[in-house]
Write a protein that holds these residues in place. Structure first.
Motif: not given
Length: 225
Positions: A194-207
């Motif tokens: 979840n931290n990675l999603l926030l920091k990268t602004e990716a929408k999902n794991v594929a992102g």
């Protein structure tokens, strides 16, 4: 008007040549030298007999990127002012650069007139922030979290554990597999994800996977899935 001594750093040769052509036509701006990347820039600054008043540096460069370059300049050459030049005109990048010492932030698609004005203003006042940058600065004053904002070019942006989790995600391991390999619980793995999603602004794991590969953060060539 006294001449403003500047140095340019950018690994995109055509862009760098364009900058030199534009700024070289300004009688009050003197380009001392230019650099093809961060390491080249720092080495030339250390060897220079005459130091520039201003360094205009790209953020995304091989070797030492613009963030790490700015940190070194701020420490070793405190009188040199750094103007960040980049395609990444987002809040995290801007606040990060300001926090480590950049005195101005320019988008790469800025007009030549704006670039010249920014250099002049930095020389005159010591800094120059446009309306959008000032908005982010004001927000950072009222939001404590913003004061600790880093960008992906900052060496400390991702924790060591987050990088480990990201690499295993890219290798298509499940949450349970990642937890087992790193000796942490599945819930902890999800927290890092979840931290990675926030920091990268990716929408999902594929992102996340696309982000990691695009930014050359992980190597997945020699892995048996």
């Amino acid at each position: 008007m006294n001449k403003i001594n500047i140095v340019l750093a950018d690994d995109e040769l055509l862009f760098l040549q364009g900058l030199k052509a534009i700024l070289g036509n300004e009688e009050h701006i003197n380009i001392l030298f230019d650099a093809k990347d961060g390491d080249h820039l720092i080495q030339q600054l250390r060897d220079a007999k005459t130091l520039p008043e201003i360094v205009v540096t790209d953020l995304k460069m091989p070797g030492l990127n613009g963030v790490e370059v700015t940190k070194i300049i701020h420490k070793e050459f405190p009188n040199i002012k750094v103007i960040a030049l980049t395609s990444y005109f987002s809040k995290p990048f801007i606040l990060n650069m300001i926090s480590i010492g950049a005195v101005a932030y320019l988008a790469k698609n800025s007009t030549p007139a704006l670039m010249i004005k920014t250099i002049e203003e930095v020389s005159k006042k010591g800094f120059h922030y446009d309306e959008q940058v000032m908005k982010y600065v004001h927000e950072s004053i009222t939001n404590p979290k913003d004061k600790k904002t880093k960008s992906t070019f900052d060496a400390n942006y991702f924790t060591k554990r987050e990088i480990e989790v990201l690499e295993l995600i890219c290798k298509q391991h499940t949450t349970a597999d990642i937890g087992e390999k790193l000796f942490i619980s599945p819930r902890t793995v999800e927290g890092h994800r979840n931290n990675l999603l926030l920091k990268t602004e990716a929408k999902n794991v594929a992102g996340l996977v696309i982000y990691a590969l695009k930014n050359k953060m992980v190597s997945i060539e020699n892995d048996s899935l």
